[in-house]
Motif scaffolding. Structure first.
Motif, mmCIF file in Angstrom:
data_model
loop_
_atom_site.group_PDB
_atom_site.id
_atom_site.type_symbol
_atom_site.label_atom_id
_atom_site.label_comp_id
_atom_site.label_asym_id
_atom_site.label_seq_id
_atom_site.Cartn_x
_atom_site.Cartn_y
_atom_site.Cartn_z
ATOM 1 N N THR A 64 50.584 36.104 23.030
ATOM 2 C CA THR A 64 51.841 35.369 23.080
ATOM 3 C C THR A 64 52.532 35.616 21.754
ATOM 4 O O THR A 64 51.962 35.370 20.688
ATOM 5 C CB THR A 64 51.597 33.863 23.288
ATOM 6 N N LEU A 65 53.746 36.118 21.827
ATOM 7 C CA LEU A 65 54.504 36.420 20.619
ATOM 8 C C LEU A 65 55.239 35.183 20.133
ATOM 9 O O LEU A 65 55.375 34.195 20.870
ATOM 10 C CB LEU A 65 55.482 37.562 20.894
ATOM 11 N N LYS A 66 55.710 35.214 18.905
ATOM 12 C CA LYS A 66 56.446 34.085 18.332
ATOM 13 C C LYS A 66 57.740 33.819 19.089
ATOM 14 O O LYS A 66 58.262 32.715 19.053
ATOM 15 C CB LYS A 66 56.724 34.333 16.855
ATOM 16 N N SER A 67 58.231 34.815 19.812
ATOM 17 C CA SER A 67 59.432 34.646 20.627
ATOM 18 C C SER A 67 59.101 34.029 21.985
ATOM 19 O O SER A 67 59.945 33.999 22.871
ATOM 20 C CB SER A 67 60.115 35.996 20.827
ATOM 21 N N ALA A 68 57.850 33.573 22.173
ATOM 22 C CA ALA A 68 57.344 32.949 23.408
ATOM 23 C C ALA A 68 57.175 33.956 24.547
ATOM 24 O O ALA A 68 56.923 33.574 25.672
ATOM 25 C CB ALA A 68 58.225 31.783 23.845
ATOM 26 N N GLU A 69 57.311 35.223 24.244
ATOM 27 C CA GLU A 69 57.097 36.265 25.242
ATOM 28 C C GLU A 69 55.604 36.591 25.310
ATOM 29 O O GLU A 69 54.921 36.632 24.299
ATOM 30 C CB GLU A 69 57.885 37.519 24.840
#
Length: 94
Positions: A64-69
């Motif tokens: 899970t990326l910091k961009s919520a992706e």
């Protein structure tokens, strides 16, 4: 009258095709393909290892990326292997 209804019911049962459950159902896996090979480490917020199960026959690595992706990682890439080693090392120290 009841015998006709029973015969129609039995004919319907015989006419339908019953299949067993597929061992590796594609709809149960989170990752549709093998995943990406590289993601910037500074962008990773969460790292998940999902082991193979009866509903999905392959191990899946999801970040899970910091961009919520959410992205699926290729379990065979060097970056993913290093992330797995780090995660296992942290678990062993705890």
């Amino acid at each position: 009258m009841k015998t006709v209804a029973v015969l129609v019911f039995l004919a319907c049962l015989l006419a339908t095709e019953v299949q067993g459950q597929n061992k590796f159902h594609r709809g149960r896996c989170f990752c549709a393909d093998k995943g990406v090979d590289v993601v910037l480490l500074k962008n990773i917020e969460k790292f998940e290892i999902i082991p193979a199960s009866p509903s999905c026959g392959k191990q899946e690595i999801i970040v899970t990326l910091k961009s919520a992706e959410r992205k699926c990682m290729n379990p065979e890439s060097k970056l993913t292997q290093n992330l797995i080693k780090r995660a296992l090392g942290k678990m062993a120290r705890q």
